[in-house]
Design a protein around this motif. Sequence first.
Motif: not given
Length: 226
Positions: A39-43, A50, A199
């Motif tokens: 899963k991609s982490q979203e910021f 970031y 990310v």
Amino acid sequence: MKNTIKNLFFLPVMMALCLFMILPACKKVDKTYYDYENKSQEFDGNTMAYFKSQTGMFDSLLLVLNRLPALQDSLTNKDLTVFAVTNKSFEAAIKNLNVMRKMELKAPIYLANADLAELDTMVCKYLLAGKKRSADYQGYSDGVHVTTISHGYPMHILFEKASASGLINGGPQILTYSDPRGSIFVKFWQRSPTNAVNVLTHNAIVNVLAPSHEFGFNEFTKRINK
């Protein structure tokens, strides 16, 4: 005779019981493999924000970027694929530089006073134009040749999947980011795996290089020790 009959009856029962216990375990391993998702982490912010949010991880990179406003602007506003360098990578580079300078009876140099043009050249090696996820490199068995922003330096990206739970290619995605050093022979390349990929910030895809990587792809001492 009775013992023989009892053993003949007992042995198949035990084998059936063992088989019954083994089958669920096999299914569990298969489920682990097929349910795996990277899963991609979203910021919720730009890439500079970031870096600032990751306390104790990118302080050295931010120190360098504070001296390079044009790159700060790119990391704030432009669509990029970034291979981020952690504090450990800078610590190794500075340590090796100053060991050499001490042997040469020279004063130490740190990121705050290192040659700015050389820092710019080295930081740009980690920045590519356009937003690319790891999956965009998946279909290339030999990897992909890319060029960096600003200086157009040739680099290389190889997509792989690590093993997990004893299953080959069943684990997390890894990108190996390399400086070919102008050679077609991989053994002469400076290579570094990622610790994290994909990310997602507002303007970039950030991949974090392993802390074993030395900032500058082992060119820091040569470039800064003047």
